[in-house]
Design an enzyme around this catalytic site. Structure first.
Site, PDB file in Angstrom:
ATOM      1  N   ARG A 236       0.849  -1.185   0.000  1.00 50.37           N
ATOM      2  CA  ARG A 236       0.000   0.000   0.000  1.00 50.37           C
ATOM      3  C   ARG A 236       0.888   1.239   0.000  1.00 50.37           C
ATOM      4  O   ARG A 236       1.988   1.238   0.544  1.00 50.37           O
ATOM      5  CB  ARG A 236      -0.923   0.007   1.216  1.00 50.37           C
ATOM      6  N   GLY A 237       0.383   2.306  -0.598  1.00 51.25           N
ATOM      7  CA  GLY A 237       1.146   3.544  -0.629  1.00 51.25           C
ATOM      8  C   GLY A 237       2.329   3.444  -1.591  1.00 51.25           C
ATOM      9  O   GLY A 237       2.334   2.662  -2.534  1.00 51.25           O
ATOM     10  N   ASP A 292     -14.215  -6.185  -2.197  1.00 53.41           N
ATOM     11  CA  ASP A 292     -15.469  -5.652  -1.652  1.00 53.41           C
ATOM     12  C   ASP A 292     -16.501  -5.340  -2.729  1.00 53.41           C
ATOM     13  O   ASP A 292     -17.644  -5.025  -2.412  1.00 53.41           O
ATOM     14  CB  ASP A 292     -15.203  -4.363  -0.866  1.00 53.41           C
ATOM     15  N   MET A 335     -15.546  -9.266   4.892  1.00 53.01           N
ATOM     16  CA  MET A 335     -14.977  -8.028   4.358  1.00 53.01           C
ATOM     17  C   MET A 335     -16.078  -7.110   3.829  1.00 53.01           C
ATOM     18  O   MET A 335     -17.130  -7.561   3.418  1.00 53.01           O
ATOM     19  CB  MET A 335     -13.977  -8.350   3.256  1.00 53.01           C
TER      20      MET A 335
END
Length: 567
Positions: A236-237, A292, A335
Site C-alpha cells: 500500500r502507498g 469488496d 470483508m
C-alpha cells in the site's frame, strides 16, 4: 463527433489575480480542494487534437472559486474529459487516446488478422463506433443516455509488436484472481500480439523506483493461477508520480498495466496525466481489483464470486457451532469496509443467516426494535442463530462507546475497529445481565478468503479482463476496463475513482435479504429519507461545467440507475 473541454482564459489583470489568491486563502474549500489549474500553454498541449474547446469568460465566472464550485472536476482534469454528443440524447463518455497529444502517431495492421486461432471468427475486430450503455433499462421516451467505448481488438494498432515494452504491477490488498490476471496479461501479449518484452514490477507502486524489474514469459507464469496472492508482491502507498514516470521513461516502457482498487486507479490516473504532460507514447491500462465489489460503474470486480463462495464456508461453520449448543450464536465477520456486498450475497446464498449487518444500513443495539432485543427473541424461537456482519458496519457505535483516535493505513484508508469482537462482548454482557446462558462463537475468515485462488467463474472473468486491457492498450487508449451491463468497456479513470459502489438499501435486493432473514430493518423514517437522497446523488459523475443541457440530463439519468443496481 467532437469532444468538449473547458479552458479558463488567463487573467492579465494583476490586481484581479491578487484578489483571487486572497479569496482562495480565506476559503477552506479551496485549501483542501483540487490543485490549481495548469498554465494555459500546458492545458493546450494536453487537449485532444480534435477537441472543441469551450472558453468561459471572466464575465460568466468572476473568479476561479466560482468555477470550482460549479464543477467537481478540477480545471486541470477538464483537459482529460472527452464527452461526445450524438442524436437522441446519446452521450459518449470517452477515454483518452494517444492521438490526443500525439496526432501524428503511426498505425499498424493488427497482428490478430493473421492469427490462425481467429481465422473462423466472424467480425473479430470491434467497430470504432461500438459503445456500451451505462443504463440498460430504459423507457420508450428515455434518452439514449451515457455510453462507454466498447472493449475489444481494433483493426489498427498504435504499437508494433517489436517495439512494445510492457510492465505489470499489483497494488493494495490481496484478492483472488490476481495471479490469473498477471498470467493472462503475459500470455495474451505474447500469444496474440507477439510481444516479447514483458516485465513485472515487484511490491506495488514503490517497485517502480526501488526494485529491479522481473522478466515475465508465458513459461514463467504458466501455473501461477493455481496459487493465491500475487507472484509480483504488493504493498500500500509508495506512490510518487514523478519517480514512477521517470522510471517508465528511462526504461522505455510504453504499456503500463496496473491492477488494484480505487486508490490504485487514482494513482494510475495521475501516472497517465504525467505521461501525457511529457508527451510520451505510453498507454496506461487499469484493471480494477477490489474484493469488496465497491468499484463504481462496473457490474462486479474479479474475486468477488470467489469471496462469496468462500464466505459461505465460514457461515456453514458458524451454523454448525450455533446448532450444537443451547442458545448458540455463530457470528461471522466478512470483508466490506464501506460496501456490504459480500455479506449481502453470502447471506442470500447461505439461507442459514438470521441477521446481516452492513455499513450502508445503520442499526442500534438497545431498546425497542434494537439488535439485542431481536437476538433474544430469535434465540427463544429457534434456540440458535447466525449473524453476519461486514467489517465496516457499526463503526459509529464503537466510536461512541470507546474513546479512539482515527488512524490510517499507508493507502490513506481509515483503520477500522473490530466490529465482530465488539458485538461479541456486547451480546455476552446483555445475556449475562439477564442471567440467560448462551454460547457465542466468533469467526473471522478475512485473510483466508483473500488468499485463496480464484474459482472457475472468476478465472474466466480475469482472462477476459486481461485480454480487453491488452486490446485497448495496443489500440492506444488509456482507461480502466470493466464489465458494464455484461459487455466489456473502456471507462475513463475519473468515473471509477469519483464515487464508490454501495449496496442500495432502497433496492429490491436488500428487501429480498430482509425477507430471507426476517430481521428488522432497524431504519427510522429519517434513515430511509437519507438513503433515498444518497441514492439520488451517489452515482452522479463529476463533470466539467459548460456541457449542453441534454448531456447533463443524460448523466443524471444514468446516475439514477447504476450499472451495479440489483435486479
Amino acid at each position: 463527433m467532437a469532444s468538449s473541454h473547458i479552458i479558463l482564459p488567463p487573467d492579465d489583470d494583476e490586481e484581479e489575480q491578487r484578489r483571487l489568491e486572497e479569496e482562495e486563502d480565506e476559503d477552506p474549500w479551496a485549501r483542501s480542494g483540487p490543485p490549481p489549474a495548469a498554465p494555459e500553454h500546458a492545458v493546450k498541449a494536453a487537449l485532444p487534437f480534435s477537441a472543441t474547446c469551450v472558453r468561459i469568460s471572466r464575465d460568466s465566472y468572476p473568479n476561479l472559486r466560482a468555477l470550482r464550485n460549479a464543477s467537481s472536476v478540477s480545471l486541470a482534469d477538464a483537459a482529460y474529459v472527452k464527452i461526445s454528443e450524438g442524436d437522441f440524447g446519446y452521450v459518449l463518455d470517452d477515454v483518452p487516446h494517444l492521438v490526443d497529444h500525439l496526432p501524428d502517431a503511426p498505425t499498424y495492421p493488427n497482428p490478430l488478422q493473421d492469427h490462425p486461432a481467429y481465422s473462423t471468427v466472424k467480425q473479430y475486430f470491434v467497430n470504432e463506433d461500438d459503445t456500451v450503455p451505462q443504463k440498460v433499462v430504459v423507457q420508450k421516451n428515455s434518452r439514449r443516455g451515457v455510453h462507454f467505448r466498447r472493449a475489444g481488438p481494433r483493426q489498427k494498432v498504435y504499437f508494433e509488436s517489436d517495439e512494445v515494452k510492457a510492465c505489470i504491477v499489483t497494488c493494495g490488498g490481496l484478492c483472488p484472481g490476481l495471479n490469473t490476471v498477471i498470467r493472462e496479461l503475459v500470455c495474451g501479449l505474447a500469444h496474440m500480439y507477439n510481444v516479447s518484452k514483458i516485465y513485472g514490477i515487484q511490491n506495488g507502486y514503490k517497485g517502480f523506483y526501488s526494485s529491479n524489474y522481473l522478466t515475465l514469459t508465458p513459461k514463467s507464469v504458466d501455473d501461477i493461477h493455481k496459487r493465491g496472492g500475487t507472484v509480483l508482491g504488493t504493498s500500500r502507498g509508495g506512490h510518487d508520480t514523478k519517480k514512477i514516470v521517470d522510471n517508465i521513461q528511462d526504461r522505455g516502457i510504453n504499456q503500463v498495466y496496473i491492477i488494484g482498487g480505487d486508490g490504485t486507479q487514482k494513482g494510475a490516473y495521475e501516472i497517465f496525466k504525467e505521461i501525457r504532460k511529457r508527451g510520451l507514447k505510453v498507454s496506461v491500462a487499469g484493471i480494477p481489483k477490489t474484493i469488496d465489489n465497491d468499484i463504481a460503474i462496473i457490474d462486479k470486480s474479479f474475486g468477488f464470486d470467489t469471496a462469496v463462495e468462500e464466505a459461505q464456508r465460514a457461515i456453514d461453520s458458524a451454523h454448525v457451532e450455533a446448532c450444537s449448543a443451547e442458545n448458540g450464536i455463530g457470528l461471522v465477520k466478512l470483508m466490506g469496509r464501506y460496501s456490504g456486498f459480500i455479506a449481502m450475497y453470502a447471506t442470500l446464498a447461505s439461507r442459514d443467516v438470521d441477521c446481516c449487518l452492513i455499513p450502508e444500513s445503520p442499526f442500534y443495539m438497545d431498546g425497542e426494535g434494537g439488535l439485542l432485543q431481536y437476538v433474544e427473541r430469535r434465540l427463544k424461537e429457534n434456540k440458535h442463530m447466525v449473524i453476519v456482519v461486514a467489517e465496516g458496519a457499526g463503526q459509529d457505535l464503537i466510536a461512541k462507546s470507546l474513546s479512539t483516535s482515527e488512524q490510517q493505513d499507508a493507502s490513506g484508508n481509515k483503520l477500522l475497529l473490530d466490529i465482530g469482537l465488539w458485538l461479541t462482548h456486547k451480546i455476552k454482557d446483555h445475556f449475562k445481565s439477564k442471567k440467560i446462558e448462551m454460547t457465542i462463537k466468533y469467526i473471522d475468515p478475512t485473510y483466508m478468503i483473500r488468499a485463496i485462488p480464484s474459482n472457475a467463474s472468476d478465472n474466466v472473468y480475469c482472462t477476459l479482463l486481461a485480454h480487453s486491457a491488452i486490446h485497448g492498450a495496443m489500440a492506444g487508449y488509456s482507461f480502466t476496463v470493466g464489465n458494464v451491463n455484461g459487455r466489456h468497456a473502456y471507462i475513463p479513470f475519473y468515473r471509477v475513482t469519483s464515487t464508490r459502489n454501495k449496496v442500495k438499501i432502497t433496492d429490491r435486493m436488500w428487501a429480498r435479504l430482509l425477507s430471507s432473514t426476517n430481521q428488522p430493518s432497524f431504519l427510522s423514517q429519517k434513515d430511509i429519507d437519507e438513503a433515498k437522497e444518497n441514492d439520488r446523488t451517489a452515482n452522479k459523475p463529476p463533470l466539467p461545467t459548460g456541457l449542453s443541457h441534454h448531456v447533463a440530463n443524460s448523466f443524471d439519468q444514468s446516475a439514477s440507475s447504476s450499472s451495479n443496481s440489483q435486479i
